[in-house]
Write a protein that holds these residues in place. Structure first.
Motif, PDB file in Angstrom:
ATOM      1  N   SER A   1       0.787  -1.260   0.087  1.00 55.01           N
ATOM      2  CA  SER A   1      -0.099   0.039   0.010  1.00 55.01           C
ATOM      3  C   SER A   1       1.109   1.326  -0.076  1.00 55.01           C
ATOM      4  CB  SER A   1      -1.025  -0.010   1.113  1.00 55.01           C
ATOM      5  OG  SER A   1      -1.738   1.283   1.137  1.00 55.01           O
ATOM      6  N   THR A   2       1.813   1.324   0.562  1.00 49.15           N
ATOM      7  CA  THR A   2       3.106   2.481   0.716  1.00 49.15           C
ATOM      8  C   THR A   2       3.586   2.586  -0.468  1.00 49.15           C
ATOM      9  OG1 THR A   2       3.288   2.154   3.063  1.00 49.15           O
ATOM     10  CG2 THR A   2       4.986   3.261   1.711  1.00 49.15           C
ATOM     11  N   VAL A   3       3.951   1.807  -1.271  1.00 52.64           N
ATOM     12  CA  VAL A   3       4.480   1.787  -2.660  1.00 52.64           C
ATOM     13  C   VAL A   3       3.189   2.136  -3.641  1.00 52.64           C
ATOM     14  CG1 VAL A   3       5.645   0.470  -4.375  1.00 52.64           C
ATOM     15  CG2 VAL A   3       6.087   0.024  -2.264  1.00 52.64           C
ATOM     16  N   ALA A   4       2.248   1.861  -3.524  1.00 52.51           N
ATOM     17  CA  ALA A   4       1.310   2.143  -4.502  1.00 52.51           C
ATOM     18  C   ALA A   4       1.033   3.540  -4.189  1.00 52.51           C
ATOM     19  CB  ALA A   4      -0.144   1.434  -4.388  1.00 52.51           C
ATOM     20  N   ARG A   5       0.595   4.088  -2.937  1.00 53.20           N
ATOM     21  CA  ARG A   5       0.374   5.427  -2.765  1.00 53.20           C
ATOM     22  C   ARG A   5       1.464   6.519  -3.160  1.00 53.20           C
ATOM     23  NH1 ARG A   5      -0.876   3.595   2.358  1.00 53.20           N
ATOM     24  NH2 ARG A   5       0.923   4.537   3.420  1.00 53.20           N
ATOM     25  N   PHE A   6       2.862   6.052  -2.984  1.00 52.98           N
ATOM     26  CA  PHE A   6       3.796   6.981  -3.440  1.00 52.98           C
ATOM     27  C   PHE A   6       3.755   7.375  -5.176  1.00 52.98           C
ATOM     28  CE2 PHE A   6       7.907   7.962  -5.280  1.00 52.98           C
ATOM     29  CZ  PHE A   6       8.360   8.523  -4.603  1.00 52.98           C
ATOM     30  N   PHE A   7       3.282   6.146  -5.946  1.00 50.14           N
ATOM     31  CA  PHE A   7       3.490   6.257  -7.341  1.00 50.14           C
ATOM     32  C   PHE A   7       2.145   6.894  -7.807  1.00 50.14           C
ATOM     33  CE2 PHE A   7       7.090   3.504  -6.778  1.00 50.14           C
ATOM     34  CZ  PHE A   7       7.940   4.085  -7.762  1.00 50.14           C
ATOM     35  N   SER A   8       1.219   6.580  -6.795  1.00 55.50           N
ATOM     36  CA  SER A   8      -0.313   7.307  -7.309  1.00 55.50           C
ATOM     37  C   SER A   8      -0.309   8.877  -7.465  1.00 55.50           C
ATOM     38  CB  SER A   8      -1.301   6.698  -6.411  1.00 55.50           C
ATOM     39  OG  SER A   8      -1.430   5.190  -6.677  1.00 55.50           O
ATOM     40  N   ALA A   9       0.758   9.245  -6.655  1.00 58.01           N
ATOM     41  CA  ALA A   9       0.885  10.852  -6.321  1.00 58.01           C
ATOM     42  C   ALA A   9       1.766  11.330  -7.546  1.00 58.01           C
ATOM     43  CB  ALA A   9       1.276  11.118  -5.100  1.00 58.01           C
ATOM     44  N   VAL A  10       2.366  10.558  -8.227  1.00 59.04           N
ATOM     45  CA  VAL A  10       3.191  11.071  -9.480  1.00 59.04           C
ATOM     46  C   VAL A  10       2.506  11.524 -10.715  1.00 59.04           C
ATOM     47  CG1 VAL A  10       4.928  10.585 -11.026  1.00 59.04           C
ATOM     48  CG2 VAL A  10       4.988   9.436  -8.692  1.00 59.04           C
ATOM     49  N   ASN A  11       2.616  12.849 -11.079  1.00 61.87           N
ATOM     50  CA  ASN A  11       1.828  13.426 -12.175  1.00 61.87           C
ATOM     51  C   ASN A  11       3.018  14.222 -13.114  1.00 61.87           C
ATOM     52  OD1 ASN A  11       2.367  16.161 -10.783  1.00 61.87           O
ATOM     53  ND2 ASN A  11       0.599  15.448  -9.617  1.00 61.87           N
ATOM     54  N   ASN A  12       2.314  15.025 -13.969  1.00 64.43           N
ATOM     55  CA  ASN A  12       3.272  15.700 -14.760  1.00 64.43           C
ATOM     56  C   ASN A  12       4.209  16.709 -13.970  1.00 64.43           C
ATOM     57  OD1 ASN A  12       2.904  14.880 -17.566  1.00 64.43           O
ATOM     58  ND2 ASN A  12       0.963  16.159 -17.790  1.00 64.43           N
ATOM     59  N   THR A  13       3.594  17.310 -13.123  1.00 62.62           N
ATOM     60  CA  THR A  13       4.459  18.306 -12.328  1.00 62.62           C
ATOM     61  C   THR A  13       5.329  17.901 -11.769  1.00 62.62           C
ATOM     62  OG1 THR A  13       2.348  19.608 -12.016  1.00 62.62           O
ATOM     63  CG2 THR A  13       4.247  20.276 -10.437  1.00 62.62           C
ATOM     64  N   ASN A  14       5.469  16.686 -11.234  1.00 64.40           N
ATOM     65  CA  ASN A  14       6.487  16.296 -10.246  1.00 64.40           C
ATOM     66  C   ASN A  14       7.431  14.958 -10.815  1.00 64.40           C
ATOM     67  OD1 ASN A  14       4.814  13.825  -9.858  1.00 64.40           O
ATOM     68  ND2 ASN A  14       4.353  14.205  -7.616  1.00 64.40           N
ATOM     69  N   PHE A  15       6.802  14.535 -11.922  1.00 60.64           N
ATOM     70  CA  PHE A  15       7.522  13.234 -12.492  1.00 60.64           C
ATOM     71  C   PHE A  15       9.090  13.228 -12.664  1.00 60.64           C
ATOM     72  CE2 PHE A  15       9.197  10.351 -15.766  1.00 60.64           C
ATOM     73  CZ  PHE A  15       8.370   9.218 -15.627  1.00 60.64           C
TER      74      PHE A  15
END
Length: 654
Positions: free
Chosen positions: A83-97
């Motif tokens: 769950s921790t790993v999934a939450r981290f990558f779910s927050a990745v977007n154009n702005t912070n990639f």
């Protein structure tokens, strides 16, 4: 010492059987115990390491010091880690990639792409953001193409990237032509066969092309989807030849070679010497007296079997390229094609020596007014009748005085004829010449039958036999080296040449020894670890060296061992004239059934594509190869007849 050197090496999960697994367990345990779902890491490298720790726990790889309570506690953390790993990558977007992926190390880049894909990051982010950021952190195009979701998300952009440079063709070569590629390569759907052809063509003509890859194109099978046709193959073949000429003109070589000769004073039938005075030259000399005393037809054929050593003691051909003969560097270096017959220095040595021996012997026989093709004819038309009562076999020699081009074409046709004759004889119990004339059989050398049921013993693909053969014979076995006084090329030689006790082995080696003892291969009598059965060992050695053992050349005890191995699922038995490896050897030289890098001599000569402009020297070289093949076939057929006769009449009573 720098901070980087002092920092513990991060956890990386390579698989449960990887040698690095054991020494990573302590850090896995440390990170698992330290993990706090309320205080999760925010650095991408920490997240990726956590993902690898999770994989260890999922596979049940815990510290040996753990009790049941600690086991259960570690396992309970798996869902929280995921769950921790999934939450981290779910927050990745154009702005912070770009900020997230920057600086990810090589060992974690595949994990990075996998997790980005799993968490739909590619669907949320634009290619103009993702592709440059990945490239900046060191992710190569080849690694991007290994991510199916990335390729699907950025189809057009990756097509343009792939076609932007001739070097992009190397990805096509790895996908379609190269064997043992670690990562699967996915191509954009918009990338067409026309694109592939244009890219490969530009690569063949480019200055920085890899000669190994050019060679794979030259020997590849035609493949419309990959853009490979006969014209491109020819273009690559000529380019490879140019590259070779340039390389050897700019680099000094090391003198190696082989010499054969006849000695007027030598007592031994054959002597071998290695001359290292100027490079490395192998010299074989044969006694003239021996050759002159063995010019009757049976002895001439026996000289190929015993003097020139075309076969081993089980009458298995020594001519094929066996994996056991490949050196460590030959196995791990170089670029091997998916449809390539893998050869190494050992195969090339045997190939060259037996060519020279055959050529020398042919000239010697001609000096005695003996036509070797007539010796072959004698075997089929007289020997089989007199020795086994088998009639109607025939082999028609070439007319004397004809060109080698015509001789080659004629003997190729005769080889196929005797293969068909033998096939019909095995099938029907006799040879009807009228039926032979009516039936048009396609010769498949691997499928030519045997008179004997279950003639060969083959290793299965089971984990146990694979493990046994590796531990005993591989030069990568952990059991071959104990110390400077106790070591050998492989574990079997170590045990046969030394008195080795169980306690002589290091702790890390004892599980391998225990495995062999458990499966009845070795025994520990207290003073020495030794083989349980000589017969069993000889079968194992044949399976490793020549990929098969000949059942009917085994002793009664050996046959019993073979049957036990069958019952254990370690081996299978098959019936054919040639072993699978021997059949592949024939196909390598004669046709394109199994391999794309063979000379395909039968196809070229019988289809008329071998031009006479090649000259008599080229055709004579092929003729020598043809003679080797027919001799090999004769030896194998004679062995089949002899063993069949012995099995049907074991007491030798007429």
């Amino acid at each position: 010492m720098s901070e980087e050197e002092m920092a513990p090496r991060r956890v990386k999960f390579y698989g449960i059987h990887d040698m690095a697994t054991g020494w990573q367990i302590p850090r896995v345990a440390e990170l698992a115990e330290r993990f706090d779902p309320e205080n999760v890491p925010m650095n991408v490298d920490d997240i990726l390491e956590l993902h690898n720790v999770q994989q260890y726990l999922e596979q049940g790889l815990f510290s040996t010091a753990y009790d049941e309570v600690e086991h259960n506690r570690a396992k309970s953390r798996i869902p929280q880690m995921r769950s921790t790993v999934a939450r981290f990558f779910s927050a990745v977007n154009n702005t912070n990639f770009a900020a997230v992926v920057v600086g990810v190390g090589h060992e974690y880049r595949a994990d990075l792409l996998d997790l980005l894909g799993r968490n739909n990051v590619f669907e949320r982010c634009d290619s103009v953001v993702v592709l440059p950021a990945l490239a900046a952190t060191g992710v190569r195009l080849a690694s991007m193409l290994a991510s199916k979701k990335l390729v699907q998300a950025y189809d057009t952009a990756l097509r343009d990237e792939l076609s932007a440079s001739p070097r992009g063709a190397e990805n096509l070569i790895r996908k379609y032509l190269q064997e043992d590629v670690r990562e699967e390569i996915h191509l954009p759907r918009s990338f067409t066969s026309v694109d592939a052809r244009e890219l490969l063509e530009s690569y063949v003509d480019s200055e920085d092309a890899n000669p190994n890859y050019i060679g794979l194109i030259a020997i590849a099978n035609e493949n419309t989807k990959a853009g490979i046709d006969a014209k491109l193959k020819l273009r690559a073949k000529r380019r490879k030849a140019e590259m070779n000429v340039k390389y050897f003109s700019e680099n000094e070589g090391f003198k190696t070679g082989y010499e054969v000769g006849i000695s007027d004073s030598q007592d031994e039938p054959v002597e071998f010497k290695m001359d290292t005075s100027d490079g490395m030259v192998s010299r074989y000399t044969f006694s003239r007296q021996w050759l002159e005393e063995t010019i009757d037809n049976p002895s001439i054929l026996n000289n190929f079997q015993h003097l020139f050593e075309f076969v081993d003691r089980q009458v298995l051909l020594t001519l094929p390229a066996y994996p056991a003969n490949l050196g460590v560097m030959e196995r791990i270096m170089g670029t091997t094609g998916k449809t390539e017959y893998k050869v190494g220095a050992a195969f090339q040595s045997v190939d060259m020596v037996t060519r020279l021996q055959t050529r020398l012997y042919l000239h010697f026989l001609e000096s005695k007014d003996i036509d070797f093709e007539h010796v072959i004819s004698w075997f089929f038309e007289e020997y089989l009748v007199e020795e086994f009562g088998v009639s109607n076999f025939s082999f028609s020699p070439s007319d004397r005085g004809t060109s080698y081009l015509q001789k080659v074409r004629h003997v190729f046709a005769e080889i196929e004829s005797v293969a068909n004759q033998f096939t019909l004889f095995v099938r029907d119990g006799d040879l009807d010449r009228d039926l032979l004339a009516m039936e048009s059989l396609q010769v498949r050398y691997k499928e030519v039958p045997s008179l004997l049921k279950g003639k060969y013993v083959y290793p299965s693909e089971g984990e146990e036999i694979v493990g046994i053969l590796h531990l005993l014979f591989s030069d990568q076995s952990s059991l071959s080296y104990i110390n400077t006084n106790l070591n050998a090329d492989n574990a079997s030689m170590l045990l046969l040449e030394n008195r080795v006790s169980y306690d002589d082995f290091e702790e890390y080696q004892k599980p391998g020894v225990d495995y062999l003892i458990k499966h009845g291969v070795l025994e520990d009598n207290g003073a020495q670890v030794q083989f349980v059965s000589v017969e069993q060992f000889l079968i194992f050695k044949a399976l490793f060296d020549t990929q098969a053992a000949s059942y009917y050349h085994l002793s009664d005890a050996g046959r019993a061992e073979a049957e036990t191995m069958v019952a254990k699922g370690w081996v299978t038995r098959g019936s054919s004239l040639l072993t699978e490896a021997e059949g592949k050897y024939f196909n390598y030289f004669l046709n394109g059934v199994d391999f794309s890098n063979g000379p395909q001599l039968r196809n070229k000569y019988l289809h008329g594509s071998q031009a006479n402009s090649d000259g008599e020297d080229a055709h004579f070289t092929t003729y020598i190869t043809v003679l080797r093949l027919i001799v090999a076939l004769v030896i194998k057929m004679n062995d089949d007849f002899c063993l069949s006769s012995l099995e049907s009449n074991p007491e030798g009573i007429s």
